[in-house]
Scaffold this motif. Structure first.
Motif, mmCIF file in Angstrom:
data_model
loop_
_atom_site.group_PDB
_atom_site.id
_atom_site.type_symbol
_atom_site.label_atom_id
_atom_site.label_comp_id
_atom_site.label_asym_id
_atom_site.label_seq_id
_atom_site.Cartn_x
_atom_site.Cartn_y
_atom_site.Cartn_z
ATOM 1 N N ILE A 1 0.837 -1.204 0.000
ATOM 2 C CA ILE A 1 0.000 0.000 0.000
ATOM 3 C C ILE A 1 0.870 1.252 0.000
ATOM 4 O O ILE A 1 0.622 2.198 -0.759
ATOM 5 N N THR B 1 1.288 3.971 -3.106
ATOM 6 C CA THR B 1 0.921 5.369 -2.902
ATOM 7 C C THR B 1 2.087 6.279 -3.259
ATOM 8 O O THR B 1 1.896 7.292 -3.935
ATOM 9 N N ARG C 1 -5.744 6.323 0.722
ATOM 10 C CA ARG C 1 -5.509 4.939 0.290
ATOM 11 C C ARG C 1 -5.873 3.946 1.391
ATOM 12 O O ARG C 1 -6.457 2.890 1.140
ATOM 13 N N ASP D 1 -9.563 3.691 1.546
ATOM 14 C CA ASP D 1 -10.033 2.864 0.429
ATOM 15 C C ASP D 1 -9.875 1.390 0.765
ATOM 16 O O ASP D 1 -10.758 0.577 0.482
#
Lengths: 221, 332
Positions: free
Chosen positions: A86, A90, A120, A123
């Protein structure tokens, strides 16, 4: 633009000058040439194809952001992806997108990175809430809080984040650099474009007072 | 409106400095004034601490937790001024101390008090001095070792951060990639130790820290030296395997049984296989060395293995490769 000579360096930087005992060999300080370049400079070079600059940018931010993200993701939302993926994703997106958005200084870049990562993470949580449950999965989506929310309290976190967004950009950047990312003061000074560590300290303290005032506005009686 | 701007500003300055705020004393002396603002500042202080250490409410985010001075605590040992005790255990006591020669704070580990055969103390001192020659970014740096006041001790860099044990309690189990990266770092540190002919002997989640900047640091090589059982290099391989097992399951492996996949069926096969090999009951079937273990883990995450080099070099090559590839493609 300040020069390194005006920043107060920590005690560790001078350790090499104090070797006196044969059994006492201090570790080398972590400083390297890349610390002299701002993140904005590294970013520009990385976008131009300089992989060493990209590597230095990653080294500067990935570990801190990974620790940050690990605290903000509830265990049930991590799934097959690790915080590594992640955070790297990003950072990649941010580096790509920042042609049009020219950060004035590192503080603006950090704030942008921080908000992108927060989005993020959210999400990821929403995705995890919606995915079909796997009967074999050991991490069932009990939808408990992230470690961060568990520690601080969901209501306080919501108030803090809302207040942070209402601050002026310079104050928000100060909070993100020092409180969220936990950068040492020389880095904070560089990020905020302050000439001295003392000036950076004042900027952070004042931003904290403004943040507290904003948070107090939302506090339920 | 702020009634006492100096108080609020002073508290804000302390928080920005990372110093502990004496909330009780403030509440007693300044009750009623600016309670709202102070309450919010207290929350922000906890947030700052959480991001530093993962532990809200720990006394001082910028230092190691030091207990108040105990009567029996030594004040000076060799050339070190003892500031406070960090912890004590079967392998000795750990203090925060000020090194008057290096002029910086260090963590001091002192052998347990008591009478030891002279040979033991001499051996411990020699091994401790040996440790000072090892430098690795993922191994706690040992500055020096000596015998003074009848005790052997060594002093090292004070690592600010949390143990993986604490990280597990705070954040829950680790994913396979995060665990593999930690395993990589620990393998490299252990390889550096083995190259010097030393065995670590005490690789556990309590003995591995993640410092403020996210660096994995293997601590406390002295555990075995100060009275532990004899250990072999293969025990260290097993130890790293057990650490990885612990990180992804929050349990300890039971010797002779492999049930990692039952506990975590979501783990990638190759990750589980690597951990199981390290945990093999037969030492001859484990990885022959930390280097081989490292190469396997590196293959998993696509990182470049150190292969015996002193300086890790570009440890983030996977991230850089992926990001660089995206930049060149120009697409999302």
């Amino acid at each position: 633009m300040m020069t390194a000579a005006t920043l107060t360096l920590g005690p560790g930087t001078f350790m090499a000058d104090h070797v006196s005992s044969p059994t006492a060999t201090p570790g080398a300080p972590q400083a390297n040439a890349a610390n002299a370049l701002t993140s904005v400079e590294l970013l520009a070079r990385a976008r131009a194809g300089d992989d060493d600059a990209l590597n230095d940018l990653c080294a500067r931010y990935l570990p801190r952001l990974q620790r940050w993200a690990h605290g903000r993701l509830p265990p049930w939302a991590r799934g097959a992806l690790d915080t590594h993926d992640i955070v790297q994703d990003t950072l990649a997106q941010v580096v790509q997108r920042l042609g049009s958005f020219e950060p004035r200084h590192d503080g603006a870049f950090q704030a942008y990175l921080h908000q992108s990562l927060l989005n993020r993470v959210r999400d990821q949580i929403r995705w995890a809430q919606r995915r079909p449950t796997d009967a074999l999965a050991t991490d069932r989506p009990d939808e408990g809080p992230s470690p961060f929310e568990a520690a601080i309290g969901s209501e306080a976190v919501a108030r803090y984040e809302a207040a942070l967004l209402r601050l002026k950009a310079a104050d928000r950047e100060a909070i993100i650099a020092r409180i969220e990312l936990g950068l040492p003061y020389p880095d904070v000074a560089r990020a905020l474009g302050k000439p001295t560590v003392a000036a950076a300290h004042v900027a952070v303290s004042r931003a904290l007072v403004k943040l507290a005032k904003e948070m107090a506005l939302d506090r339920k009686p | 409106m702020t009634e006492n701007p100096d108080l609020v500003s002073t508290v804000a300055a302390s928080i920005s400095d990372g110093l502990a705020v004496e909330w009780e004393r403030i509440a007693e002396q300044f009750a009623g004034e600016d309670d709202d603002l102070l309450a919010e500042l207290k929350i922000v202080e906890q947030i700052a601490r959480f991001h530093q250490t993962g532990l809200p409410g720990a006394p001082d985010a910028s230092s190691i937790y030091v207990r108040p001075a105990h009567r029996s605590q030594p004040k000076i040992w060799a050339h070190l001024l003892i500031l406070g005790r960090i912890e004590s255990g079967p392998s000795g006591e750990l203090y925060l101390a000020h090194d008057t020669k290096l002029r910086c704070d260090v963590a001091l580990k002192l052998m347990p008090e008591g009478r030891y055969p002279a040979g033991d103390a001499a051996r411990a001192l020699k091994e401790a001095q040996h440790l000072t020659r090892i430098r690795h970014t993922n191994l706690v740096t040992v500055f020096g070792a000596a015998e003074a006041s009848g005790r052997v001790g060594l002093w090292m860099e004070p690592v600010r951060g949390i143990t993986l044990d604490e990280a597990l309690k705070q954040h829950g189990t680790f994913g396979p990639r995060d665990a593999a990266h930690i395993g990589l770092d620990v393998c490299r540190a252990v390889a550096a130790v083995h190259r010097e002919g030393i065995v670590h002997g005490d690789i556990t989640a309590r003995n591995v820290m993640r410092d403020e900047s996210g660096r994995t640091v293997l601590m406390d090589c002295a555990g075995r030296m100060f009275g532990g059982l004899p250990r072999t290099r293969s025990d260290d391989i097993y130890g790293i395997g057990a650490l990885l097992f612990h990180l992804v399951t929050n349990r300890y492996p039971v010797e002779g049984r492999t049930y990692l996949r039952a506990l975590r069926p979501d783990l990638p096969d190759d990750f589980a296989s690597i951990v199981e090999r390290a945990l093999d009951a037969d030492p001859r079937r484990r990885f022959p060395g930390a280097g081989a273990f490292e190469v396997s883990l590196a293959g998993l995450v696509g990182a470049v293995a150190e292969q015996g080099s002193r300086h890790p070099g570009r440890m983030l090559s996977t991230a850089v490769k992926r990001i660089a590839a995206r930049l060149r493609r120009g697409g999302p």
